[in-house]
Design a protein around this motif. Structure first.
Motif, mmCIF file in Angstrom:
data_model
loop_
_atom_site.group_PDB
_atom_site.id
_atom_site.type_symbol
_atom_site.label_atom_id
_atom_site.label_comp_id
_atom_site.label_asym_id
_atom_site.label_seq_id
_atom_site.Cartn_x
_atom_site.Cartn_y
_atom_site.Cartn_z
ATOM 1 N N ILE A 73 0.831 -1.229 0.049
ATOM 2 C CA ILE A 73 -0.056 0.142 0.016
ATOM 3 C C ILE A 73 0.943 1.233 0.072
ATOM 4 O O ILE A 73 0.588 2.240 -0.895
ATOM 5 N N GLU A 74 1.896 1.255 0.959
ATOM 6 C CA GLU A 74 2.904 2.455 0.929
ATOM 7 C C GLU A 74 3.635 2.612 -0.429
ATOM 8 O O GLU A 74 3.505 3.865 -1.022
ATOM 9 N N TYR A 75 3.909 1.557 -1.111
ATOM 10 C CA TYR A 75 4.597 1.751 -2.298
ATOM 11 C C TYR A 75 3.475 2.258 -3.446
ATOM 12 O O TYR A 75 3.871 3.179 -4.338
ATOM 13 N N ALA A 76 2.407 1.825 -3.407
ATOM 14 C CA ALA A 76 1.082 2.204 -4.307
ATOM 15 C C ALA A 76 0.960 3.639 -3.988
ATOM 16 O O ALA A 76 0.897 4.646 -5.239
ATOM 17 N N LEU A 77 0.993 4.317 -3.017
ATOM 18 C CA LEU A 77 0.860 5.425 -2.549
ATOM 19 C C LEU A 77 1.632 6.419 -3.039
ATOM 20 O O LEU A 77 1.595 7.573 -3.370
ATOM 21 N N GLU A 78 3.166 5.803 -2.939
ATOM 22 C CA GLU A 78 4.240 6.591 -3.509
ATOM 23 C C GLU A 78 4.219 6.871 -4.910
ATOM 24 O O GLU A 78 4.343 7.766 -5.514
ATOM 25 N N ILE A 79 3.681 5.833 -5.607
ATOM 26 C CA ILE A 79 3.387 5.884 -6.937
ATOM 27 C C ILE A 79 2.365 6.960 -7.546
ATOM 28 O O ILE A 79 2.649 7.796 -8.410
ATOM 29 N N LEU A 80 1.003 6.918 -6.788
ATOM 30 C CA LEU A 80 0.345 7.874 -6.828
ATOM 31 C C LEU A 80 0.632 9.114 -6.686
ATOM 32 O O LEU A 80 0.245 10.056 -7.443
ATOM 33 N N ASP A 81 1.222 9.271 -5.615
ATOM 34 C CA ASP A 81 1.650 10.759 -5.204
ATOM 35 C C ASP A 81 2.546 11.398 -6.368
ATOM 36 O O ASP A 81 2.408 12.398 -6.748
ATOM 37 N N HIS A 82 3.544 10.592 -6.943
ATOM 38 C CA HIS A 82 4.237 11.016 -8.038
ATOM 39 C C HIS A 82 3.187 11.333 -9.253
ATOM 40 O O HIS A 82 3.558 12.307 -10.094
ATOM 41 N N ALA A 83 2.436 10.289 -9.315
ATOM 42 C CA ALA A 83 1.681 10.503 -10.769
ATOM 43 C C ALA A 83 0.784 11.660 -10.815
ATOM 44 O O ALA A 83 0.665 12.248 -11.547
ATOM 45 N N PHE A 84 0.110 11.786 -9.566
ATOM 46 C CA PHE A 84 -0.707 13.094 -9.224
ATOM 47 C C PHE A 84 0.117 14.408 -9.392
ATOM 48 O O PHE A 84 -0.423 15.420 -9.978
ATOM 49 N N ALA A 85 1.411 14.305 -9.018
ATOM 50 C CA ALA A 85 2.178 15.755 -8.973
ATOM 51 C C ALA A 85 2.352 15.851 -10.628
ATOM 52 O O ALA A 85 2.169 16.978 -11.077
ATOM 53 N N GLU A 86 2.686 14.836 -11.357
ATOM 54 C CA GLU A 86 2.879 14.831 -12.791
ATOM 55 C C GLU A 86 1.665 15.567 -13.456
ATOM 56 O O GLU A 86 1.635 16.500 -14.346
ATOM 57 N N VAL A 87 0.330 15.271 -13.040
ATOM 58 C CA VAL A 87 -0.968 15.368 -13.610
ATOM 59 C C VAL A 87 -1.482 16.974 -13.132
ATOM 60 O O VAL A 87 -1.703 17.682 -13.970
ATOM 61 N N GLN A 88 -1.004 17.277 -11.969
ATOM 62 C CA GLN A 88 -1.340 18.664 -11.257
ATOM 63 C C GLN A 88 -0.585 19.618 -12.081
ATOM 64 O O GLN A 88 -1.345 20.670 -12.342
ATOM 65 N N GLU A 89 0.357 19.474 -12.617
ATOM 66 C CA GLU A 89 1.075 20.325 -13.373
ATOM 67 C C GLU A 89 0.675 20.875 -14.667
ATOM 68 O O GLU A 89 0.961 21.780 -15.371
ATOM 69 N N THR A 90 -0.207 19.867 -15.107
ATOM 70 C CA THR A 90 -0.805 20.187 -16.667
ATOM 71 C C THR A 90 -2.103 21.007 -16.183
ATOM 72 O O THR A 90 -2.662 21.648 -17.306
ATOM 73 N N LEU A 91 -2.434 21.405 -15.228
ATOM 74 C CA LEU A 91 -3.699 22.073 -14.909
ATOM 75 C C LEU A 91 -3.539 23.715 -15.128
ATOM 76 O O LEU A 91 -2.662 24.163 -14.784
#
Ligand SMILES: Cc1ncc(COP(=O)(O)O)c(C=O)c1O
Length: 431
Positions: A413-431
């Motif tokens: 779960i912690e590993y998945a959360l880390e990936i989600l965190d990085h992926a959301f950061a990437e998406v947030q930048e495009t807003l």
């Protein structure tokens, strides 16, 4: 076969309406526990669990062993002949389901389980009208698509008579433009309005998912089912609880989702997580309702010995590993992590769900709540690149569905959360 060959053959020989995730669809080769491997040998942490189906992990050795043993003994009987696995599974379901649910019929899918539930309710009550909820999903037959209330899943045009839809308890996008708890759960009253205005005043049933799955993990407030089910019974109806997604420990603490609301269904439908990926659906009812169905009933493949063996082995693993409790603990960790991620990225409008059934509704703007459709597509690519598989749903297709196999560990779960965190950061930048 390599990816290219599979995709070319698919184009040539399969209906083009096969929907896939990702710009470049992902042909899978094998699975092991929490992991899936594509045909090129890439490994992915599976946080969608085959659409909430792989309860105890891919190719769990005990489930595989039970299947192999049964395949060597007897593969097929049809429902014309009784079989030991069939009655053992029915007895087990009577034991783990809430209230007085006791008598089962087995099928191959959730769609068939819902078809049978509505048929049973209509025969048992002598009424035809059924109330379902907007944003619900019930499957792919004509009746199930009519019960379904999302335009995207009603392809072909709904055509079964006697199905009516009430407002759903979608707090994030409240259909009454109110907010909980000041609203007094006013949406629950719509069921009575529908009964009194568009039916004869007597109904066969109210059918609902405890948490709307394909609808985007819409989670009703604690009072909701108590109010609605009391209304339904006042008008002679039965409560059909669709546990196809929420069943078998998925929501944590209990075996079935509806137990969080303390309400006892008259009929319950199940599929997906029951047999870890082997096709099986079930409709269980209280005895006096099940006993009312007369006439001929048959299913050629329903409850076949192999699927029942897989289900018995799956439930045995869940019991041995006390999975409903494990899910409650892991769900708390997952939810906490997702709430923290939500604090960081405005593209997340809402986090909701129970246990290991957590949804993230993505919006372009937290004020307007415009669905972040392009952004969720981006998130899918960004998580795939990092080796994590997730699901999605919602009327607008903007809700991430996070549903790992129930055996997931804290570390995963912690590993998945880390990936989600990085992926959301990437998406947030495009807003
Ligand atoms: C709540 C619910 N009910 C019924 C179904 C239909 O099940 P199946 O696809 O096995 O026919 C689904 C499938 O996603 C579902 O989520």
């Amino acid at each position: 076969m390599d990816t290219q060959t599979i995709l070319e053959k698919e184009k040539q020989f399969l209906w083009p309406v096969h929907i896939h995730y990702y710009q470049q669809p992902l042909p899978l080769a094998h699975g092991d526990g929490m992991y899936l491997y594509d045909v090129e040998g890439n490994r992915y942490l599976d946080f969608f669990g085959g659409i909430l189906t792989v309860s105890v992990g891919h190719c769990h050795p005990k489930v595989t062993e039970a299947i192999q043993q049964q395949v060597r003994t007897l593969v097929h009987t049809s429902t014309l002949y009784p079989h030991e696995n069939h009655v053992k599974l029915a007895e087990k379901l009577a034991e783990i389901t809430p209230g007085r649910l006791q008598k089962s019929y087995f099928w191959n899918s959730g769609t068939e389980a819902n078809e049978a539930a509505v048929l049973l309710a209509r025969e048992a009550t002598g009424c035809q009208d059924v109330i379902a909820l907007r944003h619900g999903y019930s499957g792919r037959s004509a009746l199930a698509t009519t019960l379904t209330a999302q335009s995207t899943w009603r392809v072909g045009g709904a055509q079964v008579l006697g199905i009516h839809h009430a407002l759903n308890p979608y707090c994030y996008r409240c259909p009454l433009k109110s907010s909980y708890p000041q609203c007094g759960v006013a949406c629950a009253e719509d069921v009575e309005q529908v009964i009194r205005t568009v039916t004869t005043g007597r109904i066969a049933a109210f059918l609902a998912e405890p948490i709307q799955g394909v609808g985007g993990f819409i989670t009703p407030p604690p009072e909701y089912f108590g109010i609605v089910v009391e209304t339904v019974r006042k008008y002679g109806g039965l409560f059909i609880c669709d546990e196809v997604q929420t069943g078998f420990g998925r929501t944590g603490k209990f075996w079935f989702g509806i137990q969080h609301w303390g309400v006892e269904p008259d009929i319950m439908t199940m599929a997906k997580g029951i047999a870890n990926g082997t096709p099986l659906g079930a409709t269980i009812a209280i005895p006096e309702v099940a006993d009312k169905l007369k006439g001929l009933m048959i299913s050629t493949f329903g409850g076949n010995p192999v699927s029942c063996a897989a289900a018995l082995a799956t439930i045995a693993v869940m019991e041995e590993e006390n999975l409903p409790q494990h899910v409650e603990q892991m769900g708390t960790i997952l939810r906490h992590g997702l709430e923290n991620i939500k604090e960081k990225y405005s593209v997340i409008g809402d986090v909701r769900g129970k246990g290991l059934m957590q949804g993230i509704e993505m919006v372009r703007d937290r004020q307007t709540k415009e669905p972040a459709v392009r952004e969720i597509a981006h998130l899918f690519e960004a998580t795939r690149q990092r080796g994590l598989l997730i699901g999605k749903g919602g009327l607008y297709g903007n809700v991430v569905r996070i549903t790992p196999p129930l055996v997931v560990s804290q570390h995963e779960i912690e590993y998945a959360l880390e990936i989600l965190d990085h992926a959301f950061a990437e998406v947030q930048e495009t807003l």
